[in-house]
Write a protein that holds these residues in place. Structure first.
Motif, PDB file in Angstrom:
ATOM      1  N   THR A 111       5.436  -3.218   3.256  1.00 19.72           N
ATOM      2  CA  THR A 111       5.020  -4.144   2.195  1.00 19.72           C
ATOM      3  C   THR A 111       5.033  -3.477   0.820  1.00 19.72           C
ATOM      4  OG1 THR A 111       2.699  -3.594   2.518  1.00 19.72           O
ATOM      5  CG2 THR A 111       3.544  -5.477   3.757  1.00 19.72           C
ATOM      6  N   ARG A 112       5.695  -2.328   0.709  1.00 20.06           N
ATOM      7  CA  ARG A 112       5.753  -1.661  -0.587  1.00 20.06           C
ATOM      8  C   ARG A 112       6.571  -2.475  -1.581  1.00 20.06           C
ATOM      9  NH1 ARG A 112       5.998   4.688   0.160  1.00 20.06           N
ATOM     10  NH2 ARG A 112       4.344   4.871   1.683  1.00 20.06           N
ATOM     11  N   PRO A 113       6.416  -2.314  -2.881  1.00 21.84           N
ATOM     12  CA  PRO A 113       5.403  -1.485  -3.526  1.00 21.84           C
ATOM     13  C   PRO A 113       4.080  -2.240  -3.673  1.00 21.84           C
ATOM     14  CG  PRO A 113       6.787  -2.471  -5.188  1.00 21.84           C
ATOM     15  CD  PRO A 113       7.320  -2.935  -3.851  1.00 21.84           C
ATOM     16  N   VAL A 114       3.087  -1.575  -4.293  1.00 23.02           N
ATOM     17  CA  VAL A 114       1.803  -2.211  -4.531  1.00 23.02           C
ATOM     18  C   VAL A 114       1.933  -3.228  -5.670  1.00 23.02           C
ATOM     19  CG1 VAL A 114      -0.535  -1.831  -5.387  1.00 23.02           C
ATOM     20  CG2 VAL A 114       0.469  -0.243  -3.735  1.00 23.02           C
ATOM     21  N   ASP A 129       8.991  -3.052  -8.566  1.00 25.16           N
ATOM     22  CA  ASP A 129       8.213  -2.024  -9.249  1.00 25.16           C
ATOM     23  C   ASP A 129       6.758  -2.136  -8.855  1.00 25.16           C
ATOM     24  OD1 ASP A 129       9.132  -0.084 -11.052  1.00 25.16           O
ATOM     25  OD2 ASP A 129      10.034  -1.692 -12.264  1.00 25.16           O
ATOM     26  N   ILE A 130       6.073  -1.013  -8.969  1.00 27.09           N
ATOM     27  CA  ILE A 130       4.631  -1.067  -8.792  1.00 27.09           C
ATOM     28  C   ILE A 130       4.041  -1.966  -9.883  1.00 27.09           C
ATOM     29  CG2 ILE A 130       2.523   0.324  -8.973  1.00 27.09           C
ATOM     30  CD1 ILE A 130       4.001   2.631  -7.806  1.00 27.09           C
ATOM     31  N   GLN A 131       3.122  -2.861  -9.489  1.00 26.93           N
ATOM     32  CA  GLN A 131       2.447  -3.692 -10.489  1.00 26.93           C
ATOM     33  C   GLN A 131       0.950  -3.496 -10.334  1.00 26.93           C
ATOM     34  OE1 GLN A 131       3.957  -7.645  -9.608  1.00 26.93           O
ATOM     35  NE2 GLN A 131       5.568  -7.438 -11.138  1.00 26.93           N
ATOM     36  N   CYS A 191       6.769   8.929  -8.636  1.00 27.44           N
ATOM     37  CA  CYS A 191       7.525   8.368  -7.518  1.00 27.44           C
ATOM     38  C   CYS A 191       8.112   9.481  -6.662  1.00 27.44           C
ATOM     39  CB  CYS A 191       8.640   7.504  -8.086  1.00 27.44           C
ATOM     40  SG  CYS A 191       9.885   7.024  -6.889  1.00 27.44           S
ATOM     41  N   TYR A 192       7.959   9.393  -5.343  1.00 22.90           N
ATOM     42  CA  TYR A 192       8.550  10.398  -4.468  1.00 22.90           C
ATOM     43  C   TYR A 192       9.767   9.866  -3.723  1.00 22.90           C
ATOM     44  CZ  TYR A 192       5.057   8.092  -1.468  1.00 22.90           C
ATOM     45  OH  TYR A 192       4.278   7.159  -0.829  1.00 22.90           O
ATOM     46  N   ASP A 193      10.343   8.795  -4.265  1.00 30.11           N
ATOM     47  CA  ASP A 193      11.626   8.294  -3.782  1.00 30.11           C
ATOM     48  C   ASP A 193      11.639   7.876  -2.320  1.00 30.11           C
ATOM     49  OD1 ASP A 193      12.835   8.643  -6.254  1.00 30.11           O
ATOM     50  OD2 ASP A 193      13.160  10.775  -5.852  1.00 30.11           O
ATOM     51  N   CYS A 194      10.717   6.992  -1.955  1.00 30.32           N
ATOM     52  CA  CYS A 194      10.785   6.450  -0.598  1.00 30.32           C
ATOM     53  C   CYS A 194      11.933   5.468  -0.484  1.00 30.32           C
ATOM     54  CB  CYS A 194       9.469   5.786  -0.200  1.00 30.32           C
ATOM     55  SG  CYS A 194       9.188   4.152  -0.911  1.00 30.32           S
ATOM     56  N   GLY A 195      12.446   5.028  -1.638  1.00 30.76           N
ATOM     57  CA  GLY A 195      13.630   4.179  -1.630  1.00 30.76           C
ATOM     58  C   GLY A 195      13.375   2.716  -1.910  1.00 30.76           C
ATOM     59  N   VAL A 196      12.121   2.276  -1.782  1.00 33.59           N
ATOM     60  CA  VAL A 196      11.854   0.835  -1.827  1.00 33.59           C
ATOM     61  C   VAL A 196      12.138   0.239  -3.210  1.00 33.59           C
ATOM     62  CG1 VAL A 196      10.069  -0.933  -1.655  1.00 33.59           C
ATOM     63  CG2 VAL A 196      10.202   0.870   0.067  1.00 33.59           C
ATOM     64  N   CYS A 197      11.578   0.854  -4.249  1.00 33.10           N
ATOM     65  CA  CYS A 197      11.664   0.203  -5.562  1.00 33.10           C
ATOM     66  C   CYS A 197      13.103   0.061  -6.062  1.00 33.10           C
ATOM     67  CB  CYS A 197      10.776   0.921  -6.577  1.00 33.10           C
ATOM     68  SG  CYS A 197       9.024   0.710  -6.158  1.00 33.10           S
ATOM     69  N   PRO A 198      13.903   1.148  -6.078  1.00 33.57           N
ATOM     70  CA  PRO A 198      15.286   0.948  -6.516  1.00 33.57           C
ATOM     71  C   PRO A 198      16.057   0.057  -5.541  1.00 33.57           C
ATOM     72  CG  PRO A 198      14.954   3.211  -5.731  1.00 33.57           C
ATOM     73  CD  PRO A 198      13.604   2.569  -5.805  1.00 33.57           C
ATOM     74  N   GLY A 199      15.801   0.196  -4.258  1.00 32.81           N
ATOM     75  CA  GLY A 199      16.552  -0.563  -3.261  1.00 32.81           C
ATOM     76  C   GLY A 199      16.329  -2.049  -3.363  1.00 32.81           C
ATOM     77  N   ASP A 238      -0.291   9.526  -3.063  1.00 26.34           N
ATOM     78  CA  ASP A 238       0.012   8.122  -3.325  1.00 26.34           C
ATOM     79  C   ASP A 238       0.813   8.021  -4.621  1.00 26.34           C
ATOM     80  OD1 ASP A 238      -0.249   5.388  -4.186  1.00 26.34           O
ATOM     81  OD2 ASP A 238      -1.964   5.185  -2.837  1.00 26.34           O
ATOM     82  N   CYS A 239       1.924   7.257  -4.593  1.00 27.78           N
ATOM     83  CA  CYS A 239       2.777   7.181  -5.788  1.00 27.78           C
ATOM     84  C   CYS A 239       2.144   6.377  -6.915  1.00 27.78           C
ATOM     85  CB  CYS A 239       4.160   6.635  -5.442  1.00 27.78           C
ATOM     86  SG  CYS A 239       4.120   4.959  -4.794  1.00 27.78           S
ATOM     87  N   ARG A 240       0.932   5.805  -6.662  1.00 26.92           N
ATOM     88  CA  ARG A 240       0.247   5.165  -7.778  1.00 26.92           C
ATOM     89  C   ARG A 240      -0.347   6.207  -8.719  1.00 26.92           C
ATOM     90  NH1 ARG A 240      -3.319   1.001  -4.433  1.00 26.92           N
ATOM     91  NH2 ARG A 240      -2.817   2.599  -2.904  1.00 26.92           N
ATOM     92  N   CYS A 251       0.867  -1.168   0.000  1.00 19.94           N
ATOM     93  CA  CYS A 251       0.000   0.000   0.000  1.00 19.94           C
ATOM     94  C   CYS A 251       0.904   1.218   0.000  1.00 19.94           C
ATOM     95  CB  CYS A 251      -0.888   0.015   1.239  1.00 19.94           C
ATOM     96  SG  CYS A 251      -1.980   1.455   1.331  1.00 19.94           S
ATOM     97  N   THR A 252       0.568   2.181  -0.843  1.00 15.01           N
ATOM     98  CA  THR A 252       1.401   3.387  -0.908  1.00 15.01           C
ATOM     99  C   THR A 252       0.594   4.628  -0.564  1.00 15.01           C
ATOM    100  OG1 THR A 252       1.088   3.108  -3.288  1.00 15.01           O
ATOM    101  CG2 THR A 252       3.276   2.694  -2.433  1.00 15.01           C
ATOM    102  N   ARG A 253      -0.527   4.431   0.129  1.00 18.43           N
ATOM    103  CA  ARG A 253      -1.304   5.595   0.571  1.00 18.43           C
ATOM    104  C   ARG A 253      -0.471   6.471   1.492  1.00 18.43           C
ATOM    105  NH1 ARG A 253      -6.599   7.195  -0.620  1.00 18.43           N
ATOM    106  NH2 ARG A 253      -7.063   5.836  -2.368  1.00 18.43           N
TER     107      ARG A 253
HETATM  108  S1  SF4 Z   1      10.092   3.951  -4.596  1.00 18.54           S
HETATM  109 FE1  SF4 Z   1       8.674   5.426  -5.507  1.00 18.54          FE
HETATM  110  S2  SF4 Z   1       7.216   4.177  -6.692  1.00 18.54           S
HETATM  111 FE2  SF4 Z   1       8.299   2.772  -5.292  1.00 18.54          FE
HETATM  112  S3  SF4 Z   1       6.957   2.668  -3.497  1.00 18.54           S
HETATM  113 FE3  SF4 Z   1       8.463   4.287  -3.080  1.00 18.54          FE
HETATM  114  S4  SF4 Z   1       7.503   6.172  -3.771  1.00 18.54           S
HETATM  115 FE4  SF4 Z   1       6.311   4.484  -4.651  1.00 18.54          FE
END
Ligand code: SF4
Lengths: 646, 258
Positions: free
Chosen positions: A286-289, A623-625, A611-619, A605-607, A273-275
């Protein structure tokens, strides 16, 4: 090593206990494999009573995933009630699995899933009943590896001395990796437990606490956390299961024999959830969605209903109305099962009119009894702090629409003790509830509509922007709740239509100690259990006094206390006990979000925004699916024909 | 939405009323083995799910919370095994009783077997059940050790024991309910008592029988006896038990030997 069923020893005890059916196994879709047929054997535990543990989705998924491997068997075990525990101790019957009734100590791995920290004393009780040393350091190669999982595993430090390892994040794949390592170790003789732990620590997502040294500074805070060997990672990353359509588990949900908390077939429609609700640990870790597709959901529902005979389908996720195709899903399922007395439910928390459309659709031909919304914060200001973006006008409009559509009862969930909160923020809940009733009576033309305000103490959690926050004391919470109650009942005409349910602040204080605790808190847990503490999630078993006394004596040698862990605000530079456990969230982003919270600045919400760079996806390389896929659910023309979806 | 109060209107389910019952079936089933630890409440849920998995056209009551038309006859208590439990089910389409038996049996877990399915022969199944035949196994005792206590209990005519329930204390007259009893030696050093017990209010449970044997003659078995319900039916004037769902007057048990 071979293993024998203890059922014949257990059987005479079962006639003397409450609800004996929970201990006998044999549920529809349960599995008992030949002991000798497997190389690696897992006992999976949910550390609460059967009625809570059996419907747990996480455990059910792992049970199936593991049993699908031909070289592995998995059986289940739950916390036994004190009446049976006492008889088991007397008659020397060890903690057993409900499937094969084999002693838990005979298994290779004991996997324990912690949804909440209040299950920790039940872990100790189960280990003791299982005749497994409570201290991990005292275990030998004869004993199972005790592996913690679930959301609480994102800060397992308070139980670091009692577990051998923790698995971070989604479990579907990591259990296979652990199985492979255990299998190879056993094939090589299986005698050096230390070597096995070193090898487990190299699996991404597996944290072995005993391989890290923790040092404390003079102020009581952590000075350093250091891996003891060069092949042990500095930080342990969480695991993420991508493409949920590839993981349609549970395929054959367990059907409880005794009454349980969820008597329905649950389908997880998306994970993550990215609310960005700042209090919500589940949403953060549990990110991303990742959505399951509409057709994937349709297939799981059909297969699950055939396998179980359940009368109800629950569409689960952290915020189910947010699925990109939720309207088509609910309509499609409601059409399909209209004639078969199957009801659908959607845990609804979003406060908007769309949610009522969905609820209407799901109750097409059923009773419209109650709807639940979770504004969480009483005032608009505090809702900005927690990033729950809903205005009072929206809320009143939504609830009024619900009453106008024939819903009779609306439940509103709130938290008390949120960061920056004052009495005024909480007292606004009373005003809101009264306005809801006034507007609801007008819209429905009825005087018997009801609104229930349900409120609990807020607990700051690891891996959230509130991980630095001061937790409100139990006393503060109890005082605010008393004022709120008085404000609600002050108006007799409106007050009689408003229900008020609250949990006092005491269990939250203990939860706060455990969720942000470090290894020193282990001594508190142990002292509580030794004093008879267990089933802490049950108010009739929970003793606040026992925890306070144990904390005072067990923490004194370290120069810290209960307040140090709960009401103390942490600074930016403090090393937090879970900093070496990587949920993907960037610590700097969390800190900035914490500052934004205090500033009452919201984040979207990044959906739907970039993306506001919370770090999860690149780390985490994820990816959001999400959909939409543009597909729909076609009616099932032939019963049992699962292959007719568009 | 205008703010003016409108006329009260209760929502009722749309559409036609549910289809009526066209076939009533009487069913005999077992609850044995590990699943004897199931409470009756648990069993009803498990059975209703089995009906769905078996895709039987069970009839439902009307209203927002429709209930399947299933009625239960005197269920054995939690923890007590039975080879003779009964229920009646109403179907909205006619299906061969044997087909129903096969489909239901397949949908239920082992230990919960469907033994017989027959067309209803009267208005009420419950009216045809007023007594049970029980088998009590006393491990570690010989028939000669049990017999005197049983004879003493039979001789009382009325003998009351107290049972503590959630709702308080209850007086249960075991002596009046016990119609006949017979004790023989079983295999592996145990005594087997076969007894016919009338259905009374409150109903006599196996625990009450043990309590009565203890109170009347000091019988304290070395281990907890095991109970099994062998049959249910109606008791005729000569002390015979008649099968409730077979054609009338089929005798399950002969007259007790005097
Ligand atoms: S890295 Fe970006 S797109 Fe991925 S969950 Fe965080 S804010 Fe959303």
């Amino acid at each position: 090593m071979t293993s024998h069923s203890v059922f014949s020893d257990l059987e005479p005890l079962l006639t003397q206990v409450q609800k004996p059916i929970q201990y006998v196994g044999g549920e529809l879709n349960s599995t008992v494999k030949e002991w000798e047929s497997a190389d690696v054997r897992w006992a999976l535990m949910y550390p609460d009573a059967y009625e809570v543990g059996l419907p747990n989705q996480g455990l059910m998924i792992l049970y199936e995933v593991l049993n699908e491997r031909t070289d592995t068997l998995a059986e289940r075990t739950y916390a036994v009630w004190p009446d049976l525990a006492e008889l088991m101790r007397k008659e020397q019957v060890p903690q057993f699995t409900v499937d094969g009734h084999r002693p838990v100590k005979d298994f290779d791995v004991l996997g324990v899933s912690f949804a909440t920290e209040l299950g920790y004393t039940n872990l100790l009780e189960a280990l003791d009943l299982a005749q497994i040393p409570i201290d991990a350091a005292e275990r030998t190669s004869e004993h199972p590896i005790v592996l913690a999982g679930g959301h609480a595993a994102f800060n397992p430090e308070p139980i670091a001395n009692f577990i051998d390892a923790a698995a971070l994040g989604d479990g579907e794949q990591v259990v296979g990796d652990v199985t492979d390592v255990v299998k190879a170790w056993k094939a090589a003789g299986g005698s050096d437990r230390g070597a096995l732990l070193r090898r487990l620590a190299q699996i991404p997502g597996v944290y072995v606490p005993s391989l890290y040294d923790v040092e404390y500074g003079p102020d009581g805070a952590i000075a350093s956390v250091t891996p003891r060997h060069s092949d042990v990672p500095d930080r342990v990353p969480k695991r993420t299961t991508m493409n949920l359509d590839d993981w349609p588990y549970p395929k054959q949900p367990l059907v409880p024999l005794a009454e349980s908390v969820h008597e329905r077939m649950s389908v997880e429609i998306f994970r993550g959830c990215t609310r960005g609700c700042r209090f919500c640990q589940a949403g953060m870790i549990t990110r991303p969605v990742r959505e399951r597709s509409i057709t994937g959901i349709g297939e799981m529902v059909e297969r699950g209903l055939n396998a179980t005979g359940f009368e109800e389908v629950g569409l689960l996720s952290l915020s189910s109305a947010d699925h990109s195709e939720i309207a088509d899903i609910t309509k499609g399922l409601a059409d399909r099962y209209e004639d078969s007395k199957t009801s659908l439910s959607l845990p609804s928390t979003r406060v908007d009119a769309f949610n009522i459309d969905l609820a209407n659709e799901l109750s097409r031909n059923g009773r419209r009894s109650g709807l639940t919304f979770a504004p969480e914060g009483g005032s608009e200001r505090i809702r900005k702090v927690i990033n729950k973006m809903v205005s009072k006008e929206d809320l009143i409009r939504t609830v009024t629409t619900a009453y106008a559509n024939g819903w009779r009862q609306v439940k509103l969930y709130f938290m008390c003790g949120l960061p920056t909160e004052t009495d005024e923020d909480v007292l606004e809940i009373a005003e809101m509830a009264k306005e809801v009733i006034t507007a609801g009576r007008a819209a429905s033309g009825r005087n018997d509509i009801r609104c229930t305000v349900s409120i609990g103490g807020f607990v700051p959690k690891a891996h959230t922007p509130f991980q630095w926050a001061s937790q409100a004391s139990a006393q503060t919470i109890d005082e605010r709740l008393a004022k709120l109650k008085a404000a609600i009942t002050s108006d007799r005409n409106l007050g009689r239509s408003i229900g008020f349910r609250y949990h006092d602040g005491k269990p939250s204080e203990v939860e706060g100690l455990l969720s942000r605790g470090d290894r020193r808190v282990g001594a508190v847990i142990r002292a509580v259990w030794e004093a008879g503490g267990k089933f802490d999630g049950w108010s009739e078993h929970f003793s606040h006094e026992r925890w306070v006394d144990a904390a005072a004596s067990a923490l004194a040698p370290y120069g810290v206390d209960l307040a140090w862990y709960t009401t103390r605000e942490r600074g930016e530079d403090e090393i937090l006990p879970w900093d070496h456990l990587d949920s993907g969230l960037d610590k700097q982003w969390l800190w900035d979000d914490w500052l934004d919270a205090i500033d009452e600045t919201e984040v979207d919400d990044c959906r739907w925004i970039p993306c506001y760079d919370c770090g999860v996806c690149p780390g985490m390389g994820t990816d959001i699916q999400i959909g939409p896929t543009g597909k729909t659910l076609l009616p099932l023309t032939v019963v049992n024909n699962g292959g007719d979806q568009a | 939405m205008s703010g003016k109060p409108r006329k009260r209107k209760q929502r009722t389910p749309d559409g036609p009323p549910p289809p009526p019952v066209v076939q009533r079936l009487w069913i005999r089933y077992t609850k044995v083995g590990r699943l004897r630890f199931m409470s009756h409440r648990d069993y009803t849920r498990v059975f209703e799910r089995a009906v769905r998995r078996a895709r039987l056209p069970v009839a439902f009551s009307a209203g927002f919370t429709p209930h399947p038309k299933i009625s239960w006859v005197g269920a054995a208590p939690t923890g007590v095994a039975s080879e003779a439990e009964y229920l009646e089910i109403g179907l909205s389409a006619v299906i061969e009783p044997d087909e129903v038996r096969r489909r239901l049996d397949e949908a239920l877990p082992a230990d919960l077997d469907i033994l017989e399915v027959a067309e209803a022969r009267a208005k009420s199944l419950a009216d045809r059940v007023d007594a049970s035949q029980w088998q009590f196994t006393f491990g570690g005792l010989a028939a000669d050790q049990v017999r005197p206590a049983v004879a003493a209990l039979l001789a009382t005519g009325t003998f009351t024991v107290e049972r503590i329930t959630q709702s308080g204390r209850k007086q249960v007259d075991v002596g009046a309910a016990l119609a006949s009893a017979d004790v023989v030696d079983g295999p592996a050093s145990c005594a087997i008592m076969t007894a016919i017990v009338r259905q009374s209010i409150p109903v006599v449970r196996p625990d009450d029988v043990y309590a009565a044997l203890r109170d009347v003659a000091g019988l304290v078995p070395p281990q907890l006896p095991v109970a099994l319900r062998l049959a249910q039916g109606s008791l005729d004037d000569s002390g015979r038990l008649l099968d409730p769902i077979a054609v009338d007057s089929t005798v399950i048990t002969p007259s007790p030997a005097s």
